[in-house]
Design an enzyme around this catalytic site. Sequence first.
Site, PDB file in Angstrom:
ATOM      1  N   HIS A  59       0.847  -1.209   0.000  1.00  0.00           N
ATOM      2  CA  HIS A  59       0.000   0.000   0.000  1.00  0.00           C
ATOM      3  C   HIS A  59       0.873   1.246   0.000  1.00  0.00           C
ATOM      4  CE1 HIS A  59      -3.802   2.102   1.830  1.00  0.00           C
ATOM      5  NE2 HIS A  59      -3.168   2.873   0.961  1.00  0.00           N
ATOM      6  N   ASN A  93      -4.493   6.150  -7.618  1.00  0.00           N
ATOM      7  CA  ASN A  93      -4.974   7.541  -7.645  1.00  0.00           C
ATOM      8  C   ASN A  93      -4.001   8.422  -8.420  1.00  0.00           C
ATOM      9  OD1 ASN A  93      -3.031   7.254  -5.608  1.00  0.00           O
ATOM     10  ND2 ASN A  93      -3.878   8.915  -4.374  1.00  0.00           N
ATOM     11  N   ASP A 151      -8.898   2.923  -3.837  1.00  0.00           N
ATOM     12  CA  ASP A 151      -7.908   3.643  -3.033  1.00  0.00           C
ATOM     13  C   ASP A 151      -8.551   4.431  -1.897  1.00  0.00           C
ATOM     14  OD1 ASP A 151      -5.392   4.594  -2.259  1.00  0.00           O
ATOM     15  OD2 ASP A 151      -5.562   6.343  -3.542  1.00  0.00           O
ATOM     16  N   HIS A 178     -10.327   0.844   0.932  1.00  0.00           N
ATOM     17  CA  HIS A 178     -10.330   1.928   1.918  1.00  0.00           C
ATOM     18  C   HIS A 178     -11.777   2.026   2.387  1.00  0.00           C
ATOM     19  CE1 HIS A 178      -9.497   6.184   3.349  1.00  0.00           C
ATOM     20  NE2 HIS A 178     -10.823   6.183   3.258  1.00  0.00           N
ATOM     21  N   ASN A 277      -5.658   9.765   6.712  1.00  0.00           N
ATOM     22  CA  ASN A 277      -6.985   9.154   6.682  1.00  0.00           C
ATOM     23  C   ASN A 277      -6.834   7.653   6.451  1.00  0.00           C
ATOM     24  OD1 ASN A 277      -9.728   8.906   6.717  1.00  0.00           O
ATOM     25  ND2 ASN A 277     -10.058   9.650   4.637  1.00  0.00           N
ATOM     26  N   ASP A 304       1.134   2.787   3.734  1.00  0.00           N
ATOM     27  CA  ASP A 304       0.284   3.832   3.158  1.00  0.00           C
ATOM     28  C   ASP A 304       1.114   5.086   2.888  1.00  0.00           C
ATOM     29  OD1 ASP A 304      -1.869   5.232   2.182  1.00  0.00           O
ATOM     30  OD2 ASP A 304      -2.823   5.570   4.121  1.00  0.00           O
ATOM     31  N   HIS A 308       3.221  14.301  -0.265  1.00  0.00           N
ATOM     32  CA  HIS A 308       2.605  15.537  -0.766  1.00  0.00           C
ATOM     33  C   HIS A 308       3.663  16.641  -0.799  1.00  0.00           C
ATOM     34  CE1 HIS A 308      -1.496  14.034  -0.716  1.00  0.00           C
ATOM     35  NE2 HIS A 308      -1.307  13.586   0.502  1.00  0.00           N
ATOM     36  N   GLY A 323      -2.453  12.396   4.533  1.00  0.00           N
ATOM     37  CA  GLY A 323      -1.383  11.464   4.211  1.00  0.00           C
ATOM     38  C   GLY A 323      -0.013  11.859   4.697  1.00  0.00           C
TER      39      GLY A 323
END
Length: 427
Positions: A59, A93, A151, A178, A277, A304, A308, A323
């Site tokens: 993931h 995504n 996702d 998810h 999240n 996960d 960003h 994230g």
Amino acid sequence: MKLLLKNATRLTESNVAENVDILIVDKYIKEISRNISDDTAQVVDCENNMVFPGFIDVHIHLREPGGEHKETIESGTKAAARGGFTTVCAMPNTSPVPDSEESVKALLNKINESAVVRVLPYAAITKDLNGEVLNDIKQIADMGVFAFTDDGVGIQTADLMLRAMKEAAAANVSVVAHCEDNSIVYSGVVHLGNVSDRIDLPGIPSLSESVQIARDVLLAEATGAHYHVCHVSTKESVRVIRDAKKAGIHVTAEVTPHHLLLNEDAVLKDDTNYKMNPPLRSKEDQEALLTGLLDGTIDFIATDHAPHAESEKAKGFLTSPFGIVGLETAFSLLYTYLVKSNKITLRQLVDWLTIKPAEVFGMPYGKLKEKEIADITIVNLEKETKVDKHKFHSKGKNTPFDKWEITSKPVLTISEGKIVYKEDIHD
């Protein structure tokens, strides 16, 4: 190509440490024994270091194509190699979304061009991740994608998830979810609990996750599909998954390092390095996750990894993206704060990062044995340092663990017999 690892320490199946040499020929482990000699091989002295199967993370987010300012396939897989990961599974995504033969083929080509370690891409359950139009799962599955997921968006209608699971079962591929019921998220950005009251931010109820898992395990039972739950975060979710497994339903689950190591008490202010999240939940939830991992309700650990840009994360809790990154810190943090505190064993940690995810998804990786693919991670368990986000190979620096003290560090990563990351192994 030959590579000879000398004086390495490995854990046997009976959990005993033993010194071995490992001879790698081309992509495979040719021999594991003591005192191997081969004058034609490149020799790496691994004395005082542990050798493990290459870590697996099912993931992660690589962002390419479409989000290259956050991460690229190259930068993300370099981060994976630095963290000891030799197999990673990339979420869909991206832009375009891998939801057709054309877009999946283009993504596979980019991976072949740029990836430093093995990347197994997910495909989307629905067109453009819109949660409305089901993709041709059978057709896309035949192209060799890892599994199907939408996702970061839960499938909102039971009918759509039922149809997706029927098609996935027929194609012998997994549905990965998810889990979040949007009707009871209430625009939350942190856990609905002490933290939402304390810093006056809208909260995400635990029920938004667990109620969708409860729905989905019954759909999995009806269809016979393999249903895998991403980043479990609540005690209620653990209970639902445990009960489903007892009922013989083919459900598996993962937990992240950050949900094992942190809870809502860590969120002291509007610091978006703590915005993810699902959010950091209560201390009781955190304890339930570790219990679930130890008793087999939760099958393994996945990061996960969600990079960003700093400018995006600077917008505050209400508008910044969810994230954090995790590939480069996962093993070291878990070893330092769970193994060294005797909450788990080193064998358990390694299994949750290697053989367990491989078994769940039927991958031929995660094994340190003769004739197997030479995916190997060498770790210095005694190396003391601090997490330094400025040294990350990932483009993303968004982590709540910056400056945390750690003991242990991956120092050499081998993917299919090739060294893809190395630092001074005896530093």
